[in-house]
Design a protein around this motif. Structure first.
Motif, mmCIF file in Angstrom:
data_model
loop_
_atom_site.group_PDB
_atom_site.id
_atom_site.type_symbol
_atom_site.label_atom_id
_atom_site.label_comp_id
_atom_site.label_asym_id
_atom_site.label_seq_id
_atom_site.Cartn_x
_atom_site.Cartn_y
_atom_site.Cartn_z
ATOM 1 N N LEU A 1 0.835 -1.209 0.000
ATOM 2 C CA LEU A 1 0.000 0.000 0.000
ATOM 3 C C LEU A 1 0.866 1.254 0.000
ATOM 4 C CD1 LEU A 1 -2.748 -1.035 2.613
ATOM 5 C CD2 LEU A 1 -2.936 -1.052 0.106
ATOM 6 N N MET A 2 1.936 1.249 0.807
ATOM 7 C CA MET A 2 2.823 2.408 0.896
ATOM 8 C C MET A 2 3.478 2.713 -0.454
ATOM 9 S SD MET A 2 6.359 2.841 3.031
ATOM 10 C CE MET A 2 7.198 1.869 1.786
ATOM 11 N N HIS A 3 4.035 1.686 -1.083
ATOM 12 C CA HIS A 3 4.708 1.905 -2.376
ATOM 13 C C HIS A 3 3.717 2.408 -3.429
ATOM 14 C CE1 HIS A 3 8.684 0.626 -1.288
ATOM 15 N NE2 HIS A 3 8.218 -0.509 -0.791
ATOM 16 N N LEU A 4 2.517 1.861 -3.428
ATOM 17 C CA LEU A 4 1.514 2.337 -4.384
ATOM 18 C C LEU A 4 1.134 3.785 -4.096
ATOM 19 C CD1 LEU A 4 -0.747 -0.812 -4.693
ATOM 20 C CD2 LEU A 4 0.727 0.177 -6.470
ATOM 21 N N SER A 5 1.071 4.161 -2.820
ATOM 22 C CA SER A 5 0.690 5.537 -2.479
ATOM 23 C C SER A 5 1.719 6.545 -2.968
ATOM 24 C CB SER A 5 0.492 5.690 -0.967
ATOM 25 O OG SER A 5 1.734 5.756 -0.280
ATOM 26 N N GLU A 6 2.967 6.102 -3.115
ATOM 27 C CA GLU A 6 4.054 6.984 -3.539
ATOM 28 C C GLU A 6 4.266 6.984 -5.049
ATOM 29 O OE1 GLU A 6 7.169 5.254 -1.215
ATOM 30 O OE2 GLU A 6 6.563 6.311 0.611
ATOM 31 N N ALA A 7 3.598 6.101 -5.757
ATOM 32 C CA ALA A 7 3.792 5.956 -7.208
ATOM 33 C C ALA A 7 2.929 6.963 -7.969
ATOM 34 C CB ALA A 7 3.414 4.533 -7.629
ATOM 35 N N PRO A 8 3.360 7.331 -9.174
ATOM 36 C CA PRO A 8 2.525 8.211 -10.000
ATOM 37 C C PRO A 8 1.143 7.586 -10.221
ATOM 38 C CG PRO A 8 4.712 7.935 -10.971
ATOM 39 C CD PRO A 8 4.617 6.968 -9.826
ATOM 40 N N ASN A 9 0.121 8.391 -10.057
ATOM 41 C CA ASN A 9 -1.263 7.944 -10.195
ATOM 42 C C ASN A 9 -1.613 6.797 -9.244
ATOM 43 O OD1 ASN A 9 -1.757 9.814 -12.300
ATOM 44 N ND2 ASN A 9 -0.816 8.382 -13.737
ATOM 45 N N ARG A 10 -0.794 6.614 -8.216
ATOM 46 C CA ARG A 10 -0.989 5.564 -7.205
ATOM 47 C C ARG A 10 -1.096 4.180 -7.849
ATOM 48 N NH1 ARG A 10 -5.514 8.391 -3.447
ATOM 49 N NH2 ARG A 10 -6.742 6.819 -4.522
ATOM 50 N N GLN A 11 -0.300 3.941 -8.897
ATOM 51 C CA GLN A 11 -0.314 2.614 -9.507
ATOM 52 C C GLN A 11 1.067 2.235 -10.006
ATOM 53 O OE1 GLN A 11 -2.120 2.444 -13.740
ATOM 54 N NE2 GLN A 11 -3.484 3.807 -12.578
ATOM 55 N N MET A 12 1.312 0.923 -10.023
ATOM 56 C CA MET A 12 2.593 0.379 -10.470
ATOM 57 C C MET A 12 2.356 -0.916 -11.236
ATOM 58 S SD MET A 12 4.782 0.687 -6.894
ATOM 59 C CE MET A 12 6.403 0.377 -7.589
ATOM 60 N N ARG A 13 3.264 -1.218 -12.155
ATOM 61 C CA ARG A 13 3.266 -2.538 -12.781
ATOM 62 C C ARG A 13 3.499 -3.571 -11.687
ATOM 63 N NH1 ARG A 13 4.257 -3.076 -18.394
ATOM 64 N NH2 ARG A 13 4.574 -1.065 -19.381
ATOM 65 N N MET A 14 2.928 -4.724 -11.850
ATOM 66 C CA MET A 14 3.051 -5.763 -10.837
ATOM 67 C C MET A 14 4.525 -6.112 -10.586
ATOM 68 S SD MET A 14 0.096 -6.553 -9.598
ATOM 69 C CE MET A 14 0.283 -8.194 -8.918
ATOM 70 N N GLY A 15 5.316 -6.197 -11.642
ATOM 71 C CA GLY A 15 6.741 -6.510 -11.484
ATOM 72 C C GLY A 15 7.490 -5.428 -10.713
ATOM 73 N N ASP A 16 7.137 -4.178 -10.959
ATOM 74 C CA ASP A 16 7.781 -3.077 -10.239
ATOM 75 C C ASP A 16 7.374 -3.074 -8.773
ATOM 76 O OD1 ASP A 16 8.998 -2.295 -12.593
ATOM 77 O OD2 ASP A 16 7.489 -0.763 -13.056
ATOM 78 N N LEU A 17 6.125 -3.407 -8.495
ATOM 79 C CA LEU A 17 5.671 -3.498 -7.110
ATOM 80 C C LEU A 17 6.393 -4.643 -6.407
ATOM 81 C CD1 LEU A 17 3.837 -2.507 -4.839
ATOM 82 C CD2 LEU A 17 2.035 -4.007 -5.747
ATOM 83 N N ALA A 18 6.562 -5.759 -7.092
ATOM 84 C CA ALA A 18 7.294 -6.895 -6.514
ATOM 85 C C ALA A 18 8.716 -6.480 -6.156
ATOM 86 C CB ALA A 18 7.302 -8.072 -7.489
ATOM 87 N N SER A 19 9.376 -5.770 -7.056
ATOM 88 C CA SER A 19 10.743 -5.304 -6.778
ATOM 89 C C SER A 19 10.776 -4.340 -5.604
ATOM 90 C CB SER A 19 11.338 -4.624 -8.011
ATOM 91 O OG SER A 19 11.512 -5.540 -9.046
#
Length: 155
Positions: free
Chosen positions: A55-73
């Motif tokens: 949740l934290m990483h998504l909150s910091e990402a542009p448009n609050r979204q990330m590719r699944m692979g980038d979120l995994a990393s």
């Protein structure tokens, strides 16, 4: 660690007592710290630390979204592990999966408004756990140098 003859022949220097203590404490830290933070998060928030980090990483990402692979990393997880975490958070309404607008083949995890509210609700528990189990034990150390050293080790 007792020096071996081959090490002495190569000119390797044995560890001093402080170096030895640091090296021997690392496995315990690597094992115990995430579990202690996770236990606090589960007990007080019924949210794992891994879920909190997603949740934290998504909150910091542009448009609050990330590719699944980038979120995994970002979460230091496998893609399959991240998929399981995202599925659980999706079932709670905290994340939704959306098709990537650029290629249409990959998926993004997107933080919902409910997910942002859940993150904000859990923030104080996470902060308290991180302080209690980690930062409070580093008082008096140069944290900027420590952070730089840890980044160097990780890379």
């Amino acid at each position: 660690m007792t020096p071996k003859p081959a090490a002495a022949a190569q000119g390797l220097r044995p560890l001093n007592a402080d170096e030895e203590a640091v090296v021997r404490s690392l496995p315990c830290l690597i094992y115990a710290l995430p579990r202690a933070i996770d236990a606090d998060m589960m007990r007080e928030q019924r949210l794992s630390n891994t879920e909190y980090l997603a949740l934290m990483h998504l909150s910091e990402a542009p448009n609050r979204q990330m590719r699944m692979g980038d979120l995994a990393s970002a979460c230091e997880m496998s893609l399959s592990g991240t998929t399981r975490v995202v599925h659980r958070l999706e079932s709670e309404g905290f994340i939704e999966r959306v098709r990537c607008s650029q290629d249409g083949r990959s998926w993004h995890a997107a933080l919902t408004d409910a997910g942002l509210a859940r993150l904000e609700e859990a923030w104080s528990t996470n902060l308290a756990a991180v302080r209690r189990h980690f930062l409070d034990h580093l008082e008096g150390l140069d944290l900027a140098k420590l952070a730089a050293a840890l980044r160097n080790i990780a890379s």
